[in-house]
Design an enzyme around this catalytic site. Structure first.
Site, PDB file in Angstrom:
ATOM      1  N   TYR A  34      43.737 -50.577  -4.716  1.00  0.00           N
ATOM      2  CA  TYR A  34      42.629 -50.314  -5.345  1.00  0.00           C
ATOM      3  C   TYR A  34      44.035 -48.928  -5.402  1.00  0.00           C
ATOM      4  O   TYR A  34      43.673 -47.983  -6.412  1.00  0.00           O
ATOM      5  CB  TYR A  34      41.847 -49.438  -4.317  1.00  0.00           C
ATOM      6  CG  TYR A  34      41.004 -47.885  -4.630  1.00  0.00           C
ATOM      7  CD1 TYR A  34      39.856 -48.061  -5.167  1.00  0.00           C
ATOM      8  CD2 TYR A  34      41.156 -47.232  -3.979  1.00  0.00           C
ATOM      9  CE1 TYR A  34      38.891 -46.818  -6.241  1.00  0.00           C
ATOM     10  CE2 TYR A  34      40.973 -46.281  -3.863  1.00  0.00           C
ATOM     11  CZ  TYR A  34      39.187 -45.899  -4.969  1.00  0.00           C
ATOM     12  OH  TYR A  34      38.898 -44.547  -4.987  1.00  0.00           O
ATOM     13  N   LYS A  53      44.790 -46.885  -8.671  1.00  0.00           N
ATOM     14  CA  LYS A  53      43.992 -44.943  -8.811  1.00  0.00           C
ATOM     15  C   LYS A  53      45.808 -44.221  -9.080  1.00  0.00           C
ATOM     16  O   LYS A  53      45.965 -43.115 -10.133  1.00  0.00           O
ATOM     17  CB  LYS A  53      43.546 -44.582  -7.636  1.00  0.00           C
ATOM     18  CG  LYS A  53      41.945 -45.341  -7.524  1.00  0.00           C
ATOM     19  CD  LYS A  53      40.819 -45.304  -8.046  1.00  0.00           C
ATOM     20  CE  LYS A  53      40.575 -43.286  -8.655  1.00  0.00           C
ATOM     21  NZ  LYS A  53      39.400 -43.977  -9.326  1.00  0.00           N
TER      22      LYS A  53
HETATM   23  N1  LIG Z   1      33.734 -43.415  -3.035  1.00  0.00           N
HETATM   24  C1  LIG Z   1      34.281 -42.805  -2.896  1.00  0.00           C
HETATM   25  O1  LIG Z   1      34.677 -42.044  -0.883  1.00  0.00           O
HETATM   26  C2  LIG Z   1      35.042 -42.120  -3.643  1.00  0.00           C
HETATM   27  C3  LIG Z   1      35.233 -42.625  -4.439  1.00  0.00           C
HETATM   28  N2  LIG Z   1      36.170 -42.333  -5.525  1.00  0.00           N
HETATM   29  C4  LIG Z   1      35.888 -42.742  -7.069  1.00  0.00           C
HETATM   30  O2  LIG Z   1      35.188 -42.275  -7.441  1.00  0.00           O
HETATM   31  C5  LIG Z   1      34.568 -43.178  -8.780  1.00  0.00           C
HETATM   32  C6  LIG Z   1      33.169 -43.261  -8.509  1.00  0.00           C
HETATM   33  O3  LIG Z   1      32.940 -43.698  -7.718  1.00  0.00           O
HETATM   34  P1  LIG Z   1      31.179 -44.596  -6.382  1.00  0.00           P
HETATM   35  O4  LIG Z   1      30.424 -44.173  -7.532  1.00  0.00           O
HETATM   36  O5  LIG Z   1      31.318 -44.492  -5.322  1.00  0.00           O
HETATM   37  O6  LIG Z   1      31.773 -46.010  -7.269  1.00  0.00           O
HETATM   38  P2  LIG Z   1      30.360 -47.232  -7.869  1.00  0.00           P
HETATM   39  O7  LIG Z   1      30.931 -48.450  -7.042  1.00  0.00           O
HETATM   40  O8  LIG Z   1      29.332 -47.284  -7.259  1.00  0.00           O
HETATM   41  O9  LIG Z   1      29.889 -46.975  -8.734  1.00  0.00           O
HETATM   42  C7  LIG Z   1      31.202 -47.530  -9.943  1.00  0.00           C
HETATM   43  C8  LIG Z   1      30.077 -47.900 -11.866  1.00  0.00           C
HETATM   44  O10 LIG Z   1      31.168 -48.473 -12.384  1.00  0.00           O
HETATM   45  C9  LIG Z   1      30.857 -49.859 -12.597  1.00  0.00           C
HETATM   46  N3  LIG Z   1      31.972 -50.863 -13.074  1.00  0.00           N
HETATM   47  C10 LIG Z   1      32.346 -51.584 -12.774  1.00  0.00           C
HETATM   48  N4  LIG Z   1      33.944 -51.875 -13.243  1.00  0.00           N
HETATM   49  C11 LIG Z   1      32.939 -51.901 -14.470  1.00  0.00           C
HETATM   50  C12 LIG Z   1      33.711 -51.811 -15.663  1.00  0.00           C
HETATM   51  N5  LIG Z   1      34.928 -52.803 -16.005  1.00  0.00           N
HETATM   52  N6  LIG Z   1      32.751 -51.880 -16.901  1.00  0.00           N
HETATM   53  C13 LIG Z   1      31.875 -51.039 -16.475  1.00  0.00           C
HETATM   54  N7  LIG Z   1      31.620 -49.716 -15.971  1.00  0.00           N
HETATM   55  C14 LIG Z   1      31.973 -50.494 -14.534  1.00  0.00           C
HETATM   56  C15 LIG Z   1      30.032 -50.497 -11.669  1.00  0.00           C
HETATM   57  O11 LIG Z   1      29.769 -51.488 -11.664  1.00  0.00           O
HETATM   58  P3  LIG Z   1      29.759 -52.676 -10.783  1.00  0.00           P
HETATM   59  O12 LIG Z   1      29.341 -51.962  -9.170  1.00  0.00           O
HETATM   60  O13 LIG Z   1      28.324 -53.755 -11.099  1.00  0.00           O
HETATM   61  O14 LIG Z   1      30.662 -52.841 -10.326  1.00  0.00           O
HETATM   62  C16 LIG Z   1      29.447 -49.126 -11.518  1.00  0.00           C
HETATM   63  O15 LIG Z   1      28.466 -49.301 -11.138  1.00  0.00           O
HETATM   64  C17 LIG Z   1      35.517 -44.207  -9.091  1.00  0.00           C
HETATM   65  O16 LIG Z   1      36.372 -43.682  -9.622  1.00  0.00           O
HETATM   66  C18 LIG Z   1      36.003 -44.511  -7.251  1.00  0.00           C
HETATM   67  O17 LIG Z   1      37.554 -44.935  -7.308  1.00  0.00           O
HETATM   68  C19 LIG Z   1      36.845 -41.977  -5.636  1.00  0.00           C
HETATM   69  C20 LIG Z   1      36.824 -40.907  -4.095  1.00  0.00           C
HETATM   70  C21 LIG Z   1      36.207 -41.089  -3.619  1.00  0.00           C
HETATM   71  C1  LIG Z   2      36.952 -49.041  10.948  1.00  0.00           C
HETATM   72  C2  LIG Z   2      35.813 -48.288  11.084  1.00  0.00           C
HETATM   73  C3  LIG Z   2      35.404 -47.487  11.401  1.00  0.00           C
HETATM   74  C4  LIG Z   2      35.453 -47.651   8.988  1.00  0.00           C
HETATM   75  C5  LIG Z   2      34.018 -47.179   8.701  1.00  0.00           C
HETATM   76  C6  LIG Z   2      33.760 -46.148   7.846  1.00  0.00           C
HETATM   77  C7  LIG Z   2      34.288 -46.909   6.846  1.00  0.00           C
HETATM   78  C8  LIG Z   2      33.421 -47.138   5.775  1.00  0.00           C
HETATM   79  C9  LIG Z   2      34.713 -45.756   5.013  1.00  0.00           C
HETATM   80  C10 LIG Z   2      35.665 -44.469   6.400  1.00  0.00           C
HETATM   81  C11 LIG Z   2      36.462 -43.700   5.422  1.00  0.00           C
HETATM   82  C12 LIG Z   2      35.976 -44.097   3.995  1.00  0.00           C
HETATM   83  C13 LIG Z   2      36.719 -44.137   2.572  1.00  0.00           C
HETATM   84  C14 LIG Z   2      36.542 -44.371   1.480  1.00  0.00           C
HETATM   85  C15 LIG Z   2      35.870 -46.077   1.911  1.00  0.00           C
HETATM   86  C16 LIG Z   2      34.961 -45.995   2.859  1.00  0.00           C
HETATM   87  C17 LIG Z   2      35.533 -45.225   4.298  1.00  0.00           C
HETATM   88  C18 LIG Z   2      36.821 -46.218   4.636  1.00  0.00           C
HETATM   89  C19 LIG Z   2      36.997 -44.282   0.613  1.00  0.00           C
HETATM   90  C20 LIG Z   2      38.593 -45.323   0.494  1.00  0.00           C
HETATM   91  C21 LIG Z   2      36.625 -45.000  -0.472  1.00  0.00           C
HETATM   92  C22 LIG Z   2      37.006 -45.114  -2.318  1.00  0.00           C
HETATM   93  C23 LIG Z   2      38.249 -43.803  -2.033  1.00  0.00           C
HETATM   94  O1  LIG Z   2      38.948 -43.742  -3.131  1.00  0.00           O
HETATM   95  C24 LIG Z   2      38.690 -43.382  -0.935  1.00  0.00           C
HETATM   96  C25 LIG Z   2      38.019 -43.239   0.178  1.00  0.00           C
HETATM   97  C26 LIG Z   2      39.145 -42.603   1.747  1.00  0.00           C
HETATM   98  C27 LIG Z   2      37.612 -42.858   2.571  1.00  0.00           C
END
Ligand SMILES: NC(=O)C1=CN([C@@H]2O[C@H](COP(=O)(O)OP(=O)(O)OC[C@H]3O[C@@H](n4cnc5c(N)ncnc54)[C@H](OP(=O)(O)O)[C@@H]3O)[C@@H](O)[C@H]2O)C=CC1
Ligand SMILES: CC(C)CCC[C@@H](C)[C@H]1CC[C@H]2C3=C(CC[C@]12C)[C@@]1(C)CCC(=O)C[C@@H]1CC3
Length: 350
Positions: free
Chosen positions: A143, A147
């Site tokens: 991932y 990214k």
């Molecule tokens: N969550 C976090 O802690 C963090 C997230 N990010 C970034 O934030 C962004 C959003 O994350 P988040 O909202 O949590 O993710 P989600 O999985 O909730 O949302 C992503 C969406 O993109 C869709 N998707 C995936 N592949 C495709 C494709 N090929 N074409 C069109 N749509 C697609 C997914 O569909 P489906 O679910 O069906 O795959 C989903 O609806 C991402 O870029 C992630 O890398 C960055 C830092 C931290």
């Molecule tokens: C080992 C366990 C104690 C961890 C449980 C919690 C985790 C599910 C989350 C804590 C920090 C989170 C995190 C992400 C995913 C979910 C956690 C690991 C990311 C990797 C999601 C995508 C990103 O871009 C960075 C996030 C950092 C923190």
């Protein structure tokens, strides 16, 4: 200088996901005309025009991008997955498609949701600044690897007539998230959240989704010719670093689960996670195993990783609009189904 976006058409790629849907709600409140592109629909809203398709296919993207003022790209496969080919195809090649299609149809602005993890490789980061931290040379998972490729591609595409910016959030939480809170609760229900990895004193950022959305909106408003935001990356967090295990304890106890209390050595768990990853890889031709501990998860749970938002404050006036307390309250209230109804045993910390 921030521009008014009232009536401007935007496309939220990944708008049916957790962050994307929150972003759509705020963009609508602010008077934007909102379109969504996603591989599936998860909600309906008569104010939004939905385009269902795969961002890996230019023919799917083209109709959605026609006439758009600004694109927000927040689609990605789920970060904790292990499908290298899928990450590469969607995050890297798919983003190249988005850029090429934007240029072909004349879209001039692209706001990418990157991640602060592009600079993280398991070593502590304290108040990390964008211009002081290089991209991770040994990213801990596919991932993160993709990214990094994605962010580099988007920032390199910035030019005289195509303006790009990357937002790097960290540890997003909030209502409708399918990752952080549900995974932590699932582990708690299975008895796997009794343990603290390391001494419990590692400081990290967790970011309420409303602040991440605010950072994206500001970036779009500032993405104009000659603006300092063009071609740059911005950390966006709650700017309230907290002990990882204090945050987990607040979340879990708030939902009625016991607090983690048994300390385990960081190095031991990291080695264990590496072994589990290796076993999963060896067995991958026969069966798919997803160990609940990966090197990335152990590192995130046991090291410092918090970032400075100073650059976002300077260039676009960013300031969090929700405190951690407000974010935690809104999040916990939104998950009635994740609350524990069983009695909780009192445990002494060890
Ligand atoms: N969550 C976090 O802690 C963090 C997230 N990010 C970034 O934030 C962004 C959003 O994350 P988040 O909202 O949590 O993710 P989600 O999985 O909730 O949302 C992503 C969406 O993109 C869709 N998707 C995936 N592949 C495709 C494709 N090929 N074409 C069109 N749509 C697609 C997914 O569909 P489906 O679910 O069906 O795959 C989903 O609806 C991402 O870029 C992630 O890398 C960055 C830092 C931290
Ligand atoms: C080992 C366990 C104690 C961890 C449980 C919690 C985790 C599910 C989350 C804590 C920090 C989170 C995190 C992400 C995913 C979910 C956690 C690991 C990311 C990797 C999601 C995508 C990103 O871009 C960075 C996030 C950092 C923190």
């Amino acid at each position: 200088m921030a521009a008014s976006m009232k009536g401007k058409r935007c496309l939220v790629i990944g708008g049916c996901g957790f962050l994307g849907r929150h972003l759509c709600e705020v963009l609508l409140e602010k008077g934007w005309t909102v379109q969504v592109f996603d591989i599936r629909t998860t909600f309906e809203d008569p104010r939004i025009k939905f385009f269902i398709g795969d961002l890996c296919k230019i023919e799917d993207l083209k109709p959605a991008l026609e006439g758009v003022h600004c694109v927000f790209h927040c689609a990605s496969p789920a970060p904790l997955g292990n499908n290298k080919a899928l990450f590469y195809k969607v995050n890297y090649e798919g983003t190249q498609n988005i850029i090429a299609t934007c240029k072909e149809v004349g879209v001039k602005r692209l706001v990418l949701t990157s991640s602060a993890s592009v600079v993280y490789e398991g070593k502590g980061i304290r108040n990390g600044k964008e211009d002081e931290l290089p991209y991770a040379t040994k990213p801990l998972d596919y991932y993160t690897e993709t990214k990094i490729l994605q962010e580099k591609t988007v920032l390199a595409a910035n030019s005289q007539d195509f303006y790009t910016v990357a937002i790097r959030p960290h540890g997003i939480f909030g209502p409708r998230d399918l990752q952080l809170v549900p995974i932590a609760v699932d582990m708690a229900r299975k008895g796997k959240m009794k343990f603290i990895i390391g001494d419990g004193k590692n400081v990290v950022d967790f970011t309420y989704v409303g602040n991440v959305v605010h950072g994206h909106v500001l970036a779009a408003e500032h993405l104009n010719p000659g603006s300092p935001v063009c071609g740059k990356a911005y950390h966006i967090t709650n700017a309230e670093p907290i002990f990882f295990w204090t945050f987990m304890t607040r979340l879990l106890t708030g939902l009625g689960y016991p607090a983690p209390h048994i300390h385990l050595p960081y190095t031991l768990l990291y080695i264990l996670a590496l072994i589990m990853q290796f076993v999963a890889w060896v067995l991958s031709p026969i069966t798919i195993i997803s160990p609940s501990l990966s090197p990335m998860k152990v590192a995130l749970a046991g090291t410092d990783h918090f970032y400075s938002c100073e650059r976002a404050k300077q260039d676009m006036g960013y300031k969090p609009v929700f405190t951690l307390d407000q974010g935690l309250k809104l999040t916990m209230e939104s998950y009635p189904e994740l609350k524990n109804t069983e009695p909780v045993e009192e445990k002494k910390s060890q």
